[in-house]
Design a protein around this motif. Structure first.
Motif, PDB file in Angstrom:
ATOM      1  N   ASP A  32       0.855  -1.180   0.000  1.00 14.57           N
ATOM      2  CA  ASP A  32       0.000   0.000   0.000  1.00 14.57           C
ATOM      3  C   ASP A  32       0.899   1.240   0.000  1.00 14.57           C
ATOM      4  N   THR A  33       1.099   1.841  -1.158  1.00 19.11           N
ATOM      5  CA  THR A  33       2.044   2.959  -1.222  1.00 19.11           C
ATOM      6  C   THR A  33       1.476   4.231  -0.586  1.00 19.11           C
ATOM      7  N   GLY A  34       0.141   4.351  -0.576  1.00 19.88           N
ATOM      8  CA  GLY A  34      -0.479   5.510   0.079  1.00 19.88           C
ATOM      9  C   GLY A  34      -0.092   5.563   1.551  1.00 19.88           C
ATOM     10  N   ALA A  35       0.011   4.387   2.180  1.00 18.95           N
ATOM     11  CA  ALA A  35       0.374   4.332   3.609  1.00 18.95           C
ATOM     12  C   ALA A  35       1.776   4.892   3.832  1.00 18.95           C
ATOM     13  N   MET A  36       2.634   4.775   2.805  1.00 20.73           N
ATOM     14  CA  MET A  36       3.998   5.306   2.949  1.00 20.73           C
ATOM     15  C   MET A  36       3.983   6.838   2.900  1.00 20.73           C
ATOM     16  N   TYR A  37       3.210   7.391   1.956  1.00 21.14           N
ATOM     17  CA  TYR A  37       3.085   8.857   1.919  1.00 21.14           C
ATOM     18  C   TYR A  37       2.428   9.350   3.210  1.00 21.14           C
ATOM     19  N   ARG A  38       1.457   8.585   3.690  1.00 18.92           N
ATOM     20  CA  ARG A  38       0.792   8.949   4.941  1.00 18.92           C
ATOM     21  C   ARG A  38       1.783   8.958   6.106  1.00 18.92           C
ATOM     22  N   SER A  39       2.754   8.045   6.069  1.00 17.22           N
ATOM     23  CA  SER A  39       3.742   7.977   7.153  1.00 17.22           C
ATOM     24  C   SER A  39       4.614   9.227   7.182  1.00 17.22           C
ATOM     25  N   VAL A  92      -3.426  16.249   5.361  1.00 16.94           N
ATOM     26  CA  VAL A  92      -2.022  16.690   5.235  1.00 16.94           C
ATOM     27  C   VAL A  92      -1.313  15.985   4.066  1.00 16.94           C
ATOM     28  N   VAL A  93      -1.643  14.713   3.848  1.00 20.30           N
ATOM     29  CA  VAL A  93      -0.844  13.889   2.933  1.00 20.30           C
ATOM     30  C   VAL A  93      -0.760  14.379   1.477  1.00 20.30           C
ATOM     31  N   PRO A  94      -1.831  14.931   0.861  1.00 19.65           N
ATOM     32  CA  PRO A  94      -1.651  15.375  -0.528  1.00 19.65           C
ATOM     33  C   PRO A  94      -0.573  16.445  -0.675  1.00 19.65           C
ATOM     34  N   LYS A  95      -0.371  17.236   0.379  1.00 20.47           N
ATOM     35  CA  LYS A  95       0.657  18.280   0.313  1.00 20.47           C
ATOM     36  C   LYS A  95       2.045  17.652   0.261  1.00 20.47           C
ATOM     37  N   VAL A 102      10.218  13.746  -1.629  1.00 20.44           N
ATOM     38  CA  VAL A 102       9.365  12.766  -0.932  1.00 20.44           C
ATOM     39  C   VAL A 102       8.997  11.669  -1.927  1.00 20.44           C
ATOM     40  N   ARG A 103       8.578  12.074  -3.127  1.00 19.16           N
ATOM     41  CA  ARG A 103       8.171  11.093  -4.142  1.00 19.16           C
ATOM     42  C   ARG A 103       9.344  10.205  -4.535  1.00 19.16           C
ATOM     43  N   SER A 104      10.509  10.813  -4.657  1.00 19.18           N
ATOM     44  CA  SER A 104      11.668  10.040  -5.082  1.00 19.18           C
ATOM     45  C   SER A 104      12.042   9.005  -4.007  1.00 19.18           C
ATOM     46  N   ASP A 122      -0.708  -0.793  -4.800  1.00 20.75           N
ATOM     47  CA  ASP A 122      -1.687   0.228  -5.161  1.00 20.75           C
ATOM     48  C   ASP A 122      -1.191   1.632  -4.839  1.00 20.75           C
ATOM     49  N   GLY A 123      -1.717   2.597  -5.593  1.00 21.18           N
ATOM     50  CA  GLY A 123      -1.285   3.980  -5.395  1.00 21.18           C
ATOM     51  C   GLY A 123      -1.875   4.884  -6.460  1.00 21.18           C
ATOM     52  N   ARG A 124      -1.068   5.856  -6.902  1.00 22.14           N
ATOM     53  CA  ARG A 124      -1.531   6.803  -7.927  1.00 22.14           C
ATOM     54  C   ARG A 124      -0.647   6.760  -9.173  1.00 22.14           C
ATOM     55  N   ASP A 125       0.622   6.369  -8.994  1.00 28.47           N
ATOM     56  CA  ASP A 125       1.590   6.452 -10.093  1.00 28.47           C
ATOM     57  C   ASP A 125       2.323   5.124 -10.295  1.00 28.47           C
ATOM     58  N   ILE A 126       1.684   4.032  -9.918  1.00 25.59           N
ATOM     59  CA  ILE A 126       2.382   2.747  -9.977  1.00 25.59           C
ATOM     60  C   ILE A 126       2.515   2.275 -11.436  1.00 25.59           C
ATOM     61  N   GLU A 170     -11.724  17.699  -3.628  1.00 26.68           N
ATOM     62  CA  GLU A 170     -10.493  18.449  -3.347  1.00 26.68           C
ATOM     63  C   GLU A 170      -9.263  17.548  -3.506  1.00 26.68           C
ATOM     64  N   ARG A 171      -9.359  16.329  -2.970  1.00 28.40           N
ATOM     65  CA  ARG A 171      -8.231  15.394  -3.049  1.00 28.40           C
ATOM     66  C   ARG A 171      -7.973  14.969  -4.499  1.00 28.40           C
ATOM     67  N   ASP A 172      -9.062  14.728  -5.255  1.00 28.03           N
ATOM     68  CA  ASP A 172      -8.915  14.383  -6.674  1.00 28.03           C
ATOM     69  C   ASP A 172      -8.148  15.488  -7.386  1.00 28.03           C
ATOM     70  N   GLN A 174      -6.126  17.751  -6.171  1.00 26.92           N
ATOM     71  CA  GLN A 174      -4.701  17.834  -5.773  1.00 26.92           C
ATOM     72  C   GLN A 174      -3.903  16.678  -6.370  1.00 26.92           C
ATOM     73  N   ASP A 175      -4.468  15.477  -6.365  1.00 29.04           N
ATOM     74  CA  ASP A 175      -3.750  14.308  -6.896  1.00 29.04           C
ATOM     75  C   ASP A 175      -3.555  14.407  -8.418  1.00 29.04           C
ATOM     76  N   MET A 176      -4.558  15.000  -9.100  1.00 33.27           N
ATOM     77  CA  MET A 176      -4.507  15.030 -10.570  1.00 33.27           C
ATOM     78  C   MET A 176      -3.770  16.237 -11.137  1.00 33.27           C
ATOM     79  N   HIS A 177      -3.580  17.254 -10.289  1.00 32.79           N
ATOM     80  CA  HIS A 177      -2.964  18.479 -10.817  1.00 32.79           C
ATOM     81  C   HIS A 177      -1.591  18.774 -10.256  1.00 32.79           C
ATOM     82  N   ARG A 178      -1.032  17.867  -9.474  1.00 36.50           N
ATOM     83  CA  ARG A 178       0.310  18.167  -8.968  1.00 36.50           C
ATOM     84  C   ARG A 178       1.309  18.042 -10.123  1.00 36.50           C
ATOM     85  N   GLU A 179       2.432  18.711  -9.934  1.00 45.67           N
ATOM     86  CA  GLU A 179       3.424  18.783 -11.020  1.00 45.67           C
ATOM     87  C   GLU A 179       4.083  17.433 -11.306  1.00 45.67           C
TER      88      GLU A 179
END
Ligand code: DC
Length: 215
Positions: A32-39, A92-95, A102-104, A122-126, A170-172, A174-179
């Motif tokens: 679960d990669t989201g859990a890593m960003y959450r951490s 906090v996590v989308p920021k 962080v992504r790297s 699972d995640g957003r960019d797998i 809001e989360r959609d 942020q997730d879809m428009h980040r650089e």
């Protein structure tokens, strides 16, 4: 036969529920990669680090050690699985997930964990980035924002439909428009719209596809 499933999609589309079931049924690992960003977000909140300050977050990354053991995320040796899945961390996590370093860092950890294993991640960019070349099956799981809000309402008490729907939209955004690595369907991913599907039918479909059967 090695099975490497990349499962991406927006918040609340059912990725983790589906991934856990597929992993259990196929006897493969779930990451679960989201859990890593959450951490990372949890670390900032817990240590008084201003999560809106990219430089400050990145300066602290060396102190953040993340691992994934038996389906639970560990932060600096502590199982934080339940602590990171809260509404507060969800805000906090989308920021922090938008920050380059962080992504790297998380991408490196994910790739290391995936080496030589059959798994579903699972995640957003797998499919588009993390396991772009390694994935044997790429799924893009969606559901309408209203359906995702309804599903979330069943998990959290004392919140209104409108508030949950606003948060999802809001989360959609942020997730879809980040650089860096915005949420996007990979060209070679199969899209599943689960709005009117049961969990079982989505799981069944993915399992058939994983074995190269499309009926
Ligand atoms: O799936 P989730 O709600 O636990 O994800 C938490 C956040 O992490 C969400 O804002 C999207 C981000 N994320 C990401 O940017 N890339 C990933 N591979 C996984 C999650």
């Amino acid at each position: 036969m090695s099975i490497v499933i990349a499962l991406d999609g927006p918040a609340g589309s059912g990725k983790s529920t589906i991934s856990k079931l597929v992993a259990e049924n196929l006897g493969i690992e779930y990451i679960d990669t989201g859990a890593m960003y959450r951490s990372v977000a949890y670390y900032c909140v817990n240590n008084g680090i201003d999560y809106l300050n990219e430089e400050m977050v990145e300066a602290n990354l060396d102190y953040v050690d993340i691992d994934f053991i038996n389906g639970d995320v560990y932060l600096n040796g502590e199982d934080v699985e339940s602590k990171v899945h809260t509404e507060e961390i969800g805000i906090v996590v989308p920021k922090v997930a938008a920050y380059k370093e962080v992504r790297s860092k998380i991408t490196d950890i994910c790739r290391e964990l995936a080496k030589g294993k059959s798994l579903i991640m699972d995640g957003r960019d797998i499919g588009i980035h993390v396991l772009k070349d390694e994935a044997t099956l790429k799924i893009y799981l969606t559901a309408s924002a209203e359906e995702r809000a309804n599903r979330r309402l069943k998990e959290f008490k004392n919140v209104s439909f409108e508030d949950v729907l606003n948060e999802i939209n809001e989360r959609d955004y942020q997730d879809m428009h980040r650089e860096i690595s915005p949420l996007k369907k990979a060209d070679d991913a199969i899209e599943i719209d689960s709005t009117d599907m049961s969990i079982e039918s989505v799981v069944d479909f993915i399992e058939r596809m994983a074995y190269g059967k499309d009926n």
